[in-house]
Write a protein that holds these residues in place. Structure first.
Motif, PDB file in Angstrom:
ATOM      1  N   PRO A   1       0.823  -1.218   0.000  1.00 55.52           N
ATOM      2  CA  PRO A   1       0.000   0.000   0.000  1.00 55.52           C
ATOM      3  C   PRO A   1       0.851   1.259   0.000  1.00 55.52           C
ATOM      4  O   PRO A   1       2.049   1.229   0.309  1.00 55.52           O
ATOM      5  CB  PRO A   1      -0.812  -0.131   1.296  1.00 55.52           C
ATOM      6  N   LEU A   2       0.201   2.376  -0.293  1.00 59.64           N
ATOM      7  CA  LEU A   2       0.900   3.651  -0.421  1.00 59.64           C
ATOM      8  C   LEU A   2       0.825   4.501   0.842  1.00 59.64           C
ATOM      9  O   LEU A   2       1.234   5.661   0.807  1.00 59.64           O
ATOM     10  CB  LEU A   2       0.315   4.451  -1.597  1.00 59.64           C
TER      11      LEU A   2
ATOM     12  N   PRO B   1      -7.162   6.398   0.943  1.00 60.31           N
ATOM     13  CA  PRO B   1      -8.227   7.039   1.723  1.00 60.31           C
ATOM     14  C   PRO B   1      -8.579   8.404   1.155  1.00 60.31           C
ATOM     15  O   PRO B   1      -7.772   9.037   0.464  1.00 60.31           O
ATOM     16  CB  PRO B   1      -7.621   7.144   3.129  1.00 60.31           C
ATOM     17  N   SER B   2      -9.753   8.888   1.458  1.00 62.57           N
ATOM     18  CA  SER B   2     -10.246  10.143   0.875  1.00 62.57           C
ATOM     19  C   SER B   2      -9.359  11.323   1.225  1.00 62.57           C
ATOM     20  O   SER B   2      -9.292  12.292   0.488  1.00 62.57           O
ATOM     21  CB  SER B   2     -11.676  10.412   1.344  1.00 62.57           C
ATOM     22  N   TYR B   3      -8.632  11.253   2.366  1.00 59.66           N
ATOM     23  CA  TYR B   3      -7.802  12.364   2.818  1.00 59.66           C
ATOM     24  C   TYR B   3      -6.355  12.227   2.353  1.00 59.66           C
ATOM     25  O   TYR B   3      -5.478  12.987   2.787  1.00 59.66           O
ATOM     26  CB  TYR B   3      -7.826  12.433   4.353  1.00 59.66           C
ATOM     27  N   TYR B   4      -6.066  11.292   1.466  1.00 61.42           N
ATOM     28  CA  TYR B   4      -4.691  10.924   1.145  1.00 61.42           C
ATOM     29  C   TYR B   4      -3.830  12.128   0.741  1.00 61.42           C
ATOM     30  O   TYR B   4      -2.676  12.249   1.139  1.00 61.42           O
ATOM     31  CB  TYR B   4      -4.668   9.881   0.022  1.00 61.42           C
ATOM     32  N   PHE B   5      -4.355  13.035  -0.058  1.00 61.89           N
ATOM     33  CA  PHE B   5      -3.566  14.157  -0.581  1.00 61.89           C
ATOM     34  C   PHE B   5      -3.720  15.434   0.248  1.00 61.89           C
ATOM     35  O   PHE B   5      -3.242  16.485  -0.161  1.00 61.89           O
ATOM     36  CB  PHE B   5      -3.988  14.453  -2.023  1.00 61.89           C
ATOM     37  N   SER B   6      -4.333  15.339   1.390  1.00 66.27           N
ATOM     38  CA  SER B   6      -4.707  16.545   2.137  1.00 66.27           C
ATOM     39  C   SER B   6      -3.512  17.317   2.683  1.00 66.27           C
ATOM     40  O   SER B   6      -3.630  18.517   2.969  1.00 66.27           O
ATOM     41  CB  SER B   6      -5.654  16.181   3.287  1.00 66.27           C
ATOM     42  N   THR B   7      -2.355  16.662   2.852  1.00 64.82           N
ATOM     43  CA  THR B   7      -1.188  17.358   3.408  1.00 64.82           C
ATOM     44  C   THR B   7      -0.194  17.806   2.345  1.00 64.82           C
ATOM     45  O   THR B   7       0.850  18.355   2.670  1.00 64.82           O
ATOM     46  CB  THR B   7      -0.464  16.447   4.422  1.00 64.82           C
ATOM     47  N   TRP B   8      -0.521  17.603   1.087  1.00 61.39           N
ATOM     48  CA  TRP B   8       0.407  17.956   0.002  1.00 61.39           C
ATOM     49  C   TRP B   8       0.243  19.444  -0.332  1.00 61.39           C
ATOM     50  O   TRP B   8      -0.230  19.836  -1.397  1.00 61.39           O
ATOM     51  CB  TRP B   8       0.158  17.078  -1.215  1.00 61.39           C
TER      52      TRP B   8
ATOM     53  N   SER C   1      -9.616  14.271  -1.796  1.00 62.92           N
ATOM     54  CA  SER C   1      -8.656  15.329  -1.444  1.00 62.92           C
ATOM     55  C   SER C   1      -7.803  15.758  -2.621  1.00 62.92           C
ATOM     56  O   SER C   1      -7.167  16.817  -2.572  1.00 62.92           O
ATOM     57  CB  SER C   1      -7.745  14.854  -0.301  1.00 62.92           C
ATOM     58  N   ILE C   2      -7.778  14.984  -3.708  1.00 59.74           N
ATOM     59  CA  ILE C   2      -6.980  15.388  -4.867  1.00 59.74           C
ATOM     60  C   ILE C   2      -7.557  16.658  -5.499  1.00 59.74           C
ATOM     61  O   ILE C   2      -6.838  17.419  -6.174  1.00 59.74           O
ATOM     62  CB  ILE C   2      -6.898  14.242  -5.906  1.00 59.74           C
ATOM     63  N   GLY C   3      -8.813  16.928  -5.248  1.00 56.97           N
ATOM     64  CA  GLY C   3      -9.450  18.124  -5.798  1.00 56.97           C
ATOM     65  C   GLY C   3      -8.938  19.417  -5.215  1.00 56.97           C
ATOM     66  O   GLY C   3      -9.230  20.492  -5.735  1.00 56.97           O
TER      67      GLY C   3
END
Length: 813
Positions: A547-548, A575-582, A645-647
């Motif tokens: 997994p990532l 998970p839906s929040y995966y990109f939230s800290t980028w 979260s990619i949005g």
């Protein structure tokens, strides 16, 4: 003269004049005249003041004692006003009280944040000998009334935003010694009237938009010491009269469009120290006579069209003071002359991007002051001599060097660039002894064997280690425990294996990490997310798996801008929040990007590079664009839905999720990524319709939705209609492709059978499909070659069944 040197020189002159002005009078010997005091107070009241920006003067004291004010020792009239770097922050009014100080000789308002236009009333201060309005925000044209200031000796209007032409009236200032108009927006030609300024010592017109040729009248400036005309659009030939300027010690014509040859005999410029004609199109052979000038110290001839061999006059009187020699980016050929050893004071030699051949001459060992050598991008060969290891910076890339000569002397090398040569054999272990090394690039050679663990001896000082594209093998050593200064690490395109080195967690300065195209087998290094400066990460084409993300660890990657983990074996859902800290993919930072253009030392620049699939084609990004933001997760086994979260990644330019197992509808929130240029969702299991909201992606030039389960109409937006047909292939229920793919002939009912041979229309259709597949940039999934066409409520499928036969079936929509 470069712009920075020009202003340093001008600043020195300004300071000199300022000190001189304050010695003209002794203000303690007299009282200030009331009318002079009133004029000064009214003038300073024209500018806003508050608690954070109080008035510079104490009104209870004598005005001749005020800071920046100098009075005549007998008449008590104000003769000098120096408010340089006082924050005035307003315009200089046309009826300003300043103009009542009619006895002013020196007016210095340099760096006062003045705005607006220069008032023509300045021309009434007829006693002025110095006028300095540089480094403000002045706009508009230079008033022709300044030509009335017949006593003026120093005029500096540089570093503003002045427009229009240089007024011909400036030629009336026949006592002028310094004319500085650099760094404005001036246009038009250099007025020939400047040739009247027979007393001129410095002429600085650099960094404007001046056009045309240098007027022949410039040759009248017999006293000229410094001439800076660089960074304009000047063209044509140098005037013959240029040879008259024999007192010049500083010349800069850099970054123009000159196409002439240099004067055949330049030995007459016997005071010349700095000569810069770089970044033009000067022609002709190597200017031998230039290098006979005894005073010469710096020469910039780079980025021109000079050609032929580099030859110096056969004499012992070559310029003994020469320190810097820039000959790069020309068409010089032949060998490096042995006679270059006569420049005993030479510190830097730049010969890159020419056609120089042969070996490095032994005579260079006599240049005991040499510390920087750039011979890159030539046709040099043979062995690198050992005496070069005492240099601090050496770049010999893009040649045909094949071996090293090891020196027993102390090595001082700090930056070593040997990329793109013909070096082979095991990794050179003697490099481990270069204790002060900060930059190492051995990429694009034929080195083999393992990376020696002794490289850990260098990691205290190393900032960049580039070993890309060799044949290095074995385990990537875990040697980074003390590599706290490392900013760039690239071992891509080798044969390295084993685990990913966990000591990289200590590299808190790391910005660029590329291990692409090796055989590294490990789980996703989620712990890299804690590195505060990591901007670029490429794990592409290895054997990473799993997994990532780690459920119990923070996602991190707050500084990440480009990530490529394609063609591995990563799996699982996101998970839906995966990109939230980028966070650095959500907004662009204000500061310059070091990882895009790393300054290794004051002289050597290196740009990180990597390869990605951009617009459907594998491309090498030799220079990563400063605003480039990219995510490439293609070629893995990631499944589930695209995380919401990619949005939020509003600065994303490239998104490639192809060749995975993503499901569900293509999410509408992708329309929030308004700066996308490339979107590839091909080879997944997306269903539903292509969202009409994606019409908002006006910057997209490449999209690929092929090999999914999509249905419904293709959006009619321009960016969809300009895609190739292959970007929509193999989606069984998509329609509205006629304008993109062209009309396909309606089927004959008999073609629902399995024919032995193709009809003409079927043959035409298959040829069309084959051509589309061959030409189209999309990725094909599996071994099936197919394309879906919708025409007259029919869906056409073609599939290979063996040999050259095709089975063509028709299904009602």
């Amino acid at each position: 003269m470069t712009l920075s040197q020009c202003y340093c020189f001008s600043l020195i002159i300004t300071i000199y004049f300022s000190l001189l002005f304050h010695t003209l009078a002794s203000p303690t010997q007299h009282f200030c005249r009331p009318n002079q005091r009133d004029a000064l107070l009214e003038f300073i009241d024209e500018f806003p003041t508050d608690a954070s920006n109080p008035s510079p003067w104490d009104k209870s004291s004598e005005c001749c004692l005020w800071e920046g004010v100098t009075c005549h020792d007998k008449s008590s009239k104000v003769i000098s006003l120096d408010l340089s770097y006082t924050f005035l922050n307003s315009t200089l009014k046309i009826n300003s009280s300043l103009f009542r100080l009619s006895y002013l000789r020196h007016l210095n308002l340099n760096g006062c944040n003045l705005q607006g236009e220069i008032p023509s009333s300045l021309g009434n201060l007829s006693r002025l000998t110095l006028l300095d309005l540089a480094s403000n925000q002045l706009v508009g044209e230079i008033p022709s009334s300044l030509g009335n200031l017949k006593r003026l000796r120093y005029l500096n209007l540089g570093a503003n935003t002045l427009t229009g032409e240089i007024p011909a009236s400036v030629g009336n200032l026949n006592q002028l010694k310094y004319l500085i108009l650099a760094a404005n927006e001036l246009r038009g030609e250099i007025p020939s009237s400047l040739g009247n300024l027979s007393c001129l010592l410095e002429l600085s017109l650099s960094a404007n938009h001046l056009v045309g040729e240098i007027p022949a009248s410039i040759g009248n400036l017999n006293e000229l010491r410094a001439m800076s005309l660089g960074q304009n659009i000047l063209s044509g030939n140098l005037p013959i009269s240029f040879a008259n300027l024999t007192k010049l010690n500083h010349v800069s014509l850099r970054s123009n469009n000159f196409t002439s040859i240099l004067p055949s005999n330049m030995s007459g410029f016997h005071n010349l120290e700095h000569f810069d004609v770089g970044a033009n199109s000067f022609l002709g052979s190597f200017p031998k006579s230039l290098f006979t000038i005894p005073s010469l110290q710096v020469v910039y001839l780079e980025e021109n069209q000079f050609m032929g061999p580099i030859e110096f006059v056969d004499t012992t009187s070559l310029s003994p003071k020469l320190e810097l020699l820039y000959l790069a980016h020309n068409n010089f050929d032949g060998p490096i002359p042995e006679s270059i050893s006569k420049f005993l004071n030479l510190g830097e030699l730049h010969l890159s991007h020419n056609n120089v051949i042969g070996t490095i001459p032994r005579s260079i060992s006599k240049l005991v002051n040499l510390y920087y050598l750039d011979l890159s991008n030539n046709k040099l060969e043979g062995k690198i001599p050992g005496f070069l290891w005492r240099l601090t910076t050496m770049t010999l890339s893009h040649n045909f060097f094949s071996s090293f000569e090891i020196s027993s002397q102390e090595t001082l090398i700090q930056a070593l660039d040997l990329n793109s040569n013909s070096f082979g054999g095991p990794f050179p272990r003697w490099i481990c002894k270069l204790k002060g090394l900060s930059f190492l690039d051995l990429s694009n050679n034929l080195f083999n064997g393992s990376i020696p663990p002794c490289l850990r001896n260098l990691t205290d000082s190393l900032t960049d280690m580039i070993l890309r594209n060799n044949s290095l093998s074995g385990v990537l050593p875990d040697i980074f425990a003390s590599a706290t200064e490392l900013r760039s690490f690239d071992v891509s395109r080798n044969k390295l294996e084993g685990k990913f080195p966990k000591s990289l967690i200590n590299c808190k300065a790391l910005e660029f990490l590329n291990v692409e195209s090796n055989i590294i087998k490990d789980k996703f290094p989620y712990w890299l997310g804690s590195l505060p400066s990591l901007h670029v990460l490429s794990l592409r084409s290895n054997e990473f798996y799993g997994p990532l993300y780690h459920r119990h660890k923070s996602l991190g990657f707050q500084s990440l801008r480009v990530i490529d983990i394609s063609h591995n074996d990563f799996n699982g859902t996101l998970p839906s929040y995966y990109f939230s800290t980028w966070l650095e993919m959500t907004t662009l930072p204000d500061e310059d990007d070091r990882y895009m253009a790393d300054i290794v030392n004051p002289f050597l620049f290196y740009r990180n590079s990597m390869e990605m699939v951009n617009k459907g084609v594998e491309m090498s990004f030799e220079r990563i664009r400063q605003d480039f933001r990219a995510i490439d997760f293609s070629g893995n086994r990631i499944y589930g839905r695209i995380p919401e979260s990619i949005g939020f990644l509003k600065e994303l330019r490239l998104l490639n999720l192809s060749d995975n197992t993503f499901i569900g509808d293509i999410p509408r929130f992708l329309a929030n990524l308004t700066k996308l240029e490339t979107l590839d969702l091909s080879c997944n299991k997306f269903s539903g319709q292509i969202p009409q909201d994606l019409d908002k992606l006006t910057f997209v030039s490449y999209m690929n939705f092929s090999h999914n389960l999509l249905h419904g109409p293709v959006p009619r937006g321009t960016q969809f209609q300009r895609q190739k047909c292959s970007s929509f292939m193999d989606n069984t229920k998509l329609y509205g492709l006629e304008e993109i793919c062209g009309e396909i002939p309606s089927p004959n009912p008999t073609t629902s059978q399995q024919p032995e041979e193709l009809s003409d229309s079927e043959e035409q259709m298959f040829n069309w499909v084959a051509a589309t597949i061959a030409y189209g940039p999309g990725v094909l999934c599996g071994l099936v070659i197919g394309h879906i066409f919708t025409s007259h409520n029919h869906e056409w499928f073609t599939e290979k069944v063996g040999g050259r036969k095709l089975r063509v079936t028709t299904r009602a929509h």
